[in-house]
Motif scaffolding. Structure first.
Motif, short mmCIF file in Angstrom:
data_model
loop_
_atom_site.label_atom_id
_atom_site.label_comp_id
_atom_site.label_asym_id
_atom_site.label_seq_id
_atom_site.Cartn_x
_atom_site.Cartn_y
_atom_site.Cartn_z
N THR A 28 0.71 -1.06 0.05
CA THR A 28 0.01 -0.02 -0.10
C THR A 28 0.86 1.25 -0.07
N GLY A 29 1.94 1.05 0.12
CA GLY A 29 2.75 2.21 0.21
C GLY A 29 2.81 2.99 1.58
N SER A 30 2.37 2.31 2.58
CA SER A 30 2.21 3.14 3.88
C SER A 30 3.44 3.34 4.62
N GLU A 104 -0.89 9.39 8.32
CA GLU A 104 -1.38 8.16 7.59
C GLU A 104 -2.61 8.71 6.80
N GLN A 105 -2.46 8.60 5.58
CA GLN A 105 -3.65 8.79 4.86
C GLN A 105 -4.46 7.43 4.07
N ASN A 106 -3.52 6.33 4.39
CA ASN A 106 -3.99 5.15 3.79
C ASN A 106 -4.67 4.15 4.42
N LYS A 107 -5.98 4.03 3.99
CA LYS A 107 -7.15 3.48 4.54
C LYS A 107 -6.73 2.01 5.00
N VAL A 108 -6.32 1.10 4.17
CA VAL A 108 -5.78 -0.26 4.43
C VAL A 108 -4.58 -0.12 5.70
N LEU A 110 -4.13 2.11 7.84
CA LEU A 110 -4.65 2.59 8.97
C LEU A 110 -5.49 1.44 9.79
N ILE A 111 -6.17 0.67 9.00
CA ILE A 111 -6.93 -0.67 9.27
C ILE A 111 -5.94 -1.57 10.04
N VAL A 112 -4.86 -1.97 9.40
CA VAL A 112 -3.98 -2.90 9.84
C VAL A 112 -3.32 -2.29 11.25
N LEU A 113 -2.91 -0.90 11.11
CA LEU A 113 -2.70 -0.55 12.36
C LEU A 113 -3.40 -0.55 13.63
N VAL A 114 -4.58 -0.13 13.48
CA VAL A 114 -5.77 -0.44 14.36
C VAL A 114 -5.63 -1.98 14.84
N VAL A 115 -5.98 -2.84 14.01
CA VAL A 115 -5.82 -4.21 14.18
C VAL A 115 -4.75 -4.62 15.16
#
Ligand SMILES: [Zn+2]
Ligand SMILES: [Zn+2]
Length: 278
Positions: A28-30, A104-108, A110-115
């Motif tokens: 994702t390039g995050s 962080e503007q990358n949605k995927v 962000l989700i991985v980070l929250v998990v």
């Protein structure tokens, strides 16, 4: 379950998180995710250090370490506490400068980070549970670090959202609060490891002395020294007894002191020196 097994499971979860964060981060390039993968790598190193320290501390006494190797555990706790303290300072510096923060503007991503935060929170609670049950300072230290990761991650994620809303000062305040919390965690670990490393006695000297003096035939307690290595305690005692007592009677007194210290104070390694009262 034992301490080493808890650390292995913790290490495996961290390894899994490194791989996941790296793969998703690269795809994702995050940048935030890749940076977090790097942090997870230091967590894994912590687990390895803790594991090696536990293995070392479990070794029985040998020619080089006559009192056993238990202090290696406290040394590792000290090491983890120092790292935690560095993290707290880092959070303060980042909060004040805020220049290096990757938004962080990358949605995927962000989700991985929250998990990852949820997994870390679960891990730290689980590890804390076993730390209490197994009475392990080192597990407690590792759990504290994992919990500090939860705090910094939450601070970062919330910070990004607040920064997006333009509320920079709330972001800074939030980070400072997190830094203080991590500082407190580090302080607690230091206050567990340092007393043991510097041979601080956690017995009431007067009470132990009085208990020895109350034994039959002990005229006075001339010297009493107690030191601890985690759960193991050592005592050196010098007592005065009546000069006319026989060797056998004197020896019985020494035995009495040893037994009393073991039963009442959980001190199982005592050396008694008997002197004639003068
Ligand atoms: Zn960490
Ligand atoms: Zn050794």
């Amino acid at each position: 379950m034992n301490v080493k097994r808890v650390l292995i499971i913790e290490g495996l979860v961290n390894l899994l998180m490194i791989v996941t964060k790296l793969i998703v981060g690269i795809i994702t390039g995050s940048a935030a995710l890749t940076a977090d993968a790097l942090h997870s790598f230091t967590d894994l190193i912590n687990n390895v250090v803790a594991f090696l320290a536990i293995r070392m501390s479990e070794k029985p006494a040998d020619d080089d370490h006559h009192y056993g190797h238990q202090k290696f555990e406290q040394l590792a706790v000290f090491f983890l506490a120092t790292l935690l303290f560095v993290v707290a300072i880092e959070v303060v510096i980042r909060a004040i400068s805020r220049s290096s923060d990757v938004v962080e503007q990358n949605k995927v991503g962000l989700i991985v980070l929250v998990v990852a935060v949820v997994i870390n929170l679960t891990l730290s609670l689980w590890e804390r549970y076993w730390a209490k049950k197994l009475k392990s300072d080192l597990l407690h230290a590792d759990a504290s670090h994992t919990f500090s990761d939860v705090l910094t991650s939450v601070a970062a994620i919330v910070g990004w959202q607040l920064a997006a809303l333009g509320l920079y000062w709330v972001d800074t305040l939030f980070a400072l609060i997190v830094a203080v919390m991590i500082g407190v965690l580090a302080y607690r670990l230091f206050s567990k490891a340092v007393p043991i490393l510097v041979d601080q006695s956690h017995f009431d000297h007067g009470v132990v002395k009085k208990s020895i003096k109350q034994l039959v035939n002990v005229t006075s307690v001339k010297k009493l020294r107690i030191r601890s290595m985690g759960k193991q305690h050592f005592a050196d005692v010098t007592v005065a007894v009546e000069a006319k007592l026989s060797l056998l009677e004197s020896h019985n007194i020494a035995d009495q002191i040893e037994n009393m210290l073991a039963q009442q104070f959980n001190i199982h390694d005592t050396t008694v020196h008997v002197e004639p009262d003068s």
